[in-house]
Structure formats: structure tokens, C-alpha cells
Design an enzyme around this catalytic site. Structure first.
Site, short mmCIF file in Angstrom:
data_model
loop_
_atom_site.label_atom_id
_atom_site.label_comp_id
_atom_site.label_asym_id
_atom_site.label_seq_id
_atom_site.Cartn_x
_atom_site.Cartn_y
_atom_site.Cartn_z
N ASP A 118 -15.28 35.31 15.75
CA ASP A 118 -14.41 35.48 16.92
C ASP A 118 -14.74 36.77 17.66
O ASP A 118 -15.32 37.71 17.11
CB ASP A 118 -12.94 35.45 16.53
N GLU A 185 -10.83 37.53 12.76
CA GLU A 185 -10.84 38.94 12.37
C GLU A 185 -10.15 39.83 13.40
O GLU A 185 -9.46 40.78 13.05
CB GLU A 185 -12.29 39.41 12.18
#
Length: 488
Positions: A118, A185
Site C-alpha cells: 500500500d 501498513e
């Protein structure tokens, strides 16, 4: 006066001698890594293609970018066919990926290499400041441009490219290797990395070591040293956001009561928290970092940092003046959110503010809450917001795994000083504490002072030359890991 100066000279000479005996350089030479042939064009195009997927995680909506993550997974399978044919791939929480490369010796503890899929969104209103579209994946001027080119798709692509290369060479690792690619994350990793840990715990897995994104190879960032400095994060700071609520009697602005309004009360409390922060100290990770780097410095900086037992107060005062070094020495206080009032002629009955703290190892969330209570005083309601975490444990530097990372860096980046450091942000690796005592946070990304604002900022990029260095780093790390004696 002359006698005093002579005494000082003698003292400094003695200190230098003591420093040489106590410390000396810890940057011993290592053999260079063997040369490998990489297809730079293919790897560069792969990272550029990875940047084009808008894999933005959403804290509140797990499936917000579902299609982008699914397409990204298909892209990786197409770009790394040997990895996908050789390693076992599992999707955890649908979008996080766990790869398992079975080792030849099941008695050895496995290792884990981490990266995350991400990326953070582009700040609204800044799009026009990008030299290239942040999601176009442009390769230009020797750089791959775009959101995720640095954080953290470069590590992800490099790890896969290194293993693709090793499989091509016929290499098999002695210990099992896990690749952990979380998908959230940037919003805490609770659906991704944390769930991967739970899966591994259910399988009884204990890891020899973990390496995740983190500190960098800095060039010209560390004052007093003209060599590149690779900082390996051996711990990361804790995280706590505290909401303060002040209540007062609302009323008309024509009849204010000085100092007793909700905004006035909140302003006083915030000013006190900002002015009277938790104390700094040169201990723990900060002390070890400076003592490791000091022998590579010159002049008085070398003397002072090598002999903190004598010069600590003076050094600390200097380090507190710079935000980056101040953050390594103390639990920082950041005033981040304030809300109060709705009309210009009404005294509000409530004021709200959020203060964010990043905790150094040794501090606790309970200690910080007591600090806030004492500085704010009476009349406040305090709430610890979700998502807080204690500081991580400190991973040892006197260990085979730290030594492995240290030698890998120096075999590929000659002349680079390697030292332990403190990660001031949060990473997915913090979730791995239950299954490993050796967690290191390091990315072999080269960064100069002008590059640092690109992290989570505008014009994020990585040089194609540095990208090849990342692939060689993971290739060498995995190769050397199979040559190391097993951990006790």
C-alpha cells in the site's frame, strides 16, 4: 589562563587516547559481493508498472482498493514467474501476501523479508507540484517517479527480483524464507501484517530475524562525517495520541471571562505541553548510534561523541536544536488537531485538541498520560485514541543477524559507515515481536538532505542505479544467510 589552556590540551589528549582504546573503528573491511548480471530495463519497468496501481489502504474500509490490489497481484505473478512457480503464495485477509520458500534444513529457524504493497494518497492540492503524474510510473532522468517508488514498492520489487535471480542460478536457501507483503501498513497493519503473524503463530513458527523497511543510507545528512552512513533500525518508537477536552460555560462574546473560556484553557494547556516536553537523554539506542559513528568523525565532534561520559550535557544541548536528532533522544510532543467554536460572537462550551507522542524505548503510554494530566491540570477530560503502541524492544547488535546485515551493506556499499539507529516512525515489523527477538528496520535506499521531503511527499522517486543496488542487497543477504552458522 595559559595554565588553564595547557590543562585543557592535556585533558583532550588523554580523552582522545581513552577514546581510541575504548572504541576504535568498528567498520572493518569485508570482501566485496560477487558480481551478478541483472536486466536493469526489466526491473526498472517492473517497478514503474507497480507504481501505476493505486494501492491505497483505507483505515475504515477494508475493500476500498480491492480491484487495484487484485490487479497488482496478477501483475506480480506475470512479472516473476519463477517465484510464483517455486514459492508457496498465500493471500491473508484477501490482499496481504505471504510467500514461503522452503529451506533445505528444517532444523534452522526461518527468516522473514518484509515490504508493503500500500501507498499513501497524494495530498489534495499538491498534484500540480509533481514533475510527473504520481501514478503514471514514469522513468525519466535516471529515476522511477511516482507514489510508492520509494515507499515501499522498490523493496517489494527488489526482493522478488533477487529471488527470481537466485532461482535462475539454481540456489536453494538452507533456512526457510518468508516474504511478507502487507496491504495496510500505512494505516497500522492490523488487517495485514498482524494477521500474517497470527497465521505463523498458529503454525508454531519462530523467526531467526526479520528485516523490514526503515532507516536508510544517508549521504550528507549526518553532520561531522563525510562518508555515507547506513543506519540499521534496531528499535522503533511507540505511538500515542491523546485527545484533550476542555469544558466551560458557554456565553456571549461581549461578556468574556478572561482565562476561563474553553479555548483559553485549552491554549494554556497546549502551550505548557509544547514548552515543557518530556526530557531528552543520550541513552540506549541514541548513545549506541553516536558511539558507533564517532570514530569515523573528525576533530572535536569525534572526541565529544566518543566520550559521552564527559561531554554528554554539551552534546545533548546541541542535538536538541535539530528536529531529526532531537527526535532520537526523547519522546516527542506534536500538537496536531484543534477544534473549538462555531460562531465569532459565541464563547464555546467545549474545546478539543489532539496531541501526538512518539515514545522512545524506556517510556510508556501510562507515563505519557500522567505527563499530559500534570501539564494540562484540572478541568480536562483525557482520552487515549485507538492505534497506540508501546515502544518496541531493542534488537541486539551483538548478534549474527545484525552482523549479517552489517556485512551485506559493507560488501555492496564500500566506505559506508554502518551503525544502529532508532526508527522514529512505525512499521509493520512491530507486529512480529511475538515470534522474533531480532527485528531490523533498514532499506538500502540512498538519501541526501534534499531527498528526505520526498518521503510521503511530492515528487517521490528512486534512482534506477539505486534500484539495482537494492536487488543486489537482497540477493547478497539471502546468499550469505545460508552460509551463516545457525542461531543459538
Amino acid at each position: 589562563m595559559l595554565l588553564a589552556l595547557m590543562a585543557l590540551v592535556v585533558l583532550l589528549a588523554a580523552v582522545v587516547a581513552i577514546n581510541t582504546l575504548r572504541h576504535g573503528s568498528q567498520q572493518l573491511s569485508v570482501p566485496p559481493a560477487p558480481a551478478i548480471t541483472l536486466d536493469e530495463q526489466v526491473i526498472t519497468d517492473t517497478l514503474a508498472g507497480a507504481v501505476r496501481f493505486r494501492t491505497i489502504a483505507d483505515r475504515d474500509h477494508a475493500d476500498a482498493s480491492a480491484e487495484q490490489f487484485q490487479q497488482f497481484h496478477a501483475f506480480l505473478a506475470q512479472r516473476f514467474p519463477r517465484v510464483h512457480a517455486t514459492l508457496k503464495r498465500e493471500a491473508i485477509s484477501q490482499y496481504s501476501l505471504l510467500f514461503t520458500w522452503a529451506g533445505t534444513d528444517s532444523s534452522l529457524k526461518p527468516i522473514a523479508l518484509m515490504a508493503h504493497q500500500d501507498v499513501v494518497p497524494v495530498a489534495p492540492g499538491t498534484e500540480q507540484h509533481w514533475q510527473e503524474d504520481p501514478f503514471a510510473g514514469v522513468v525519466k532522468g535516471g529515476f522511477v517517479w511516482g507514489r510508492g517508488a520509494w515507499d515501499d514498492k522498490s523493496n517489494l520489487v527488489s526482493q522478488l527480483a533477487a529471488i527470481e535471480q537466485l532461482i535462475t542460478e539454481g540456489f536453494r536457501p538452507k533456512q526457510t524464507i518468508y516474504l511478507v507483503f502487507g496491504h495496510d501498513e500505512e494505516v497500522s497493519g492490523l488487517r495485514g501484517a498482524l494477521e500474517v503473524v497470527k497465521v505463523l503463530q498458529q503454525r508454531g513458527v519462530k523467526l531467526d530475524f526479520v528485516i523490514d523497511e526503515g532507516l536508510l543510507i544517508t549521504e550528507g545528512v549526518m553532520p561531522g562525517i563525510d562518508k555515507p552512513v547506513a543506519l540499521i533500525g534496531i528499535a522503533e518508537k511507540g505511538y500515542l495520541s491523546v485527545e484533550l477536552k476542555a469544558s466551560a460555560t458557554p456565553g456571549h462574546s461581549s461578556m468574556p471571562s478572561q482565562g476561563n473560556g474553553a479555548i483559553a484553557m485549552m491554549s494554556t494547556a497546549l502551550r505548557r505541553l509544547d514548552d515543557e516536553q518530556l526530557p531528552a537523554s543520550l541513552r540506549g539506542v541514541a548513545q549506541e548510534m553516536f558511539e558507533t559513528i564517532a570514530p569515523e568523525m573528525s576533530g572535536f565532534q569525534r572526541v565529544a561523541l566518543s566520550n559521552l561520559w564527559l561531554f554528554s550535557p554539551m552534546v545533548q544541548r546541541q542535538l536538541e536544536k535539530k528536529a531529526s536528532t532531537n527526535a532520537v533522544m526523547r519522546t516527542t510532543t506534536a500538537l496536531t488537531v484543534v477544534h473549538a467554536g462555531e460562531k465569532d460572537n459565541v464563547l464555546p462550551g467545549e474545546a478539543h485538541a489532539t496531541v501526538n507522542f512518539r515514545l522512545v524505548p524506556g517510556d510508556t503510554r501510562a507515563h505519557v498520560m500522567e505527563h499530559v494530566k500534570s501539564k494540562a491540570g484540572d478541568g480536562f477530560e483525557l482520552t487515549a485514541l485507538p492505534g497506540s503502541a508501546e515502544p518496541s524492544a531493542i534488537s541486539p547488535t551483538q548478534s549474527p543477524s545484525y552482523g549479517l546485515i552489517n556485512r551485506t551493506v559493507r560488501s555492496l556499499f564500500p566506505g559506508t559507515v554502518v551503525a544502529p539507529g532508532l526508527m522514529i516512525g512505525a512499521t509493520d515489523s512491530r507486529h512480529f515481536a511475538p515470534i522474533s527477538d531480532h527485528i531490523y528496520r533498514f532499506s538500502p535506499v540512498r538519501a541526501k538532505p534534499e531527498d528526505l521531503p520526498r518521503f510521503h511527499g511530492t515528487n517521490e522517486r528512486i534512482s534506477t542505479a539505486n534500484l539495482m543496488e537494492l536487488v543486489r542487497f537482497y540477493h547478497q543477504l539471502i546468499r550469505l544467510a545460508s552460509q551463516e552458522p545457525p542461531a543459538p
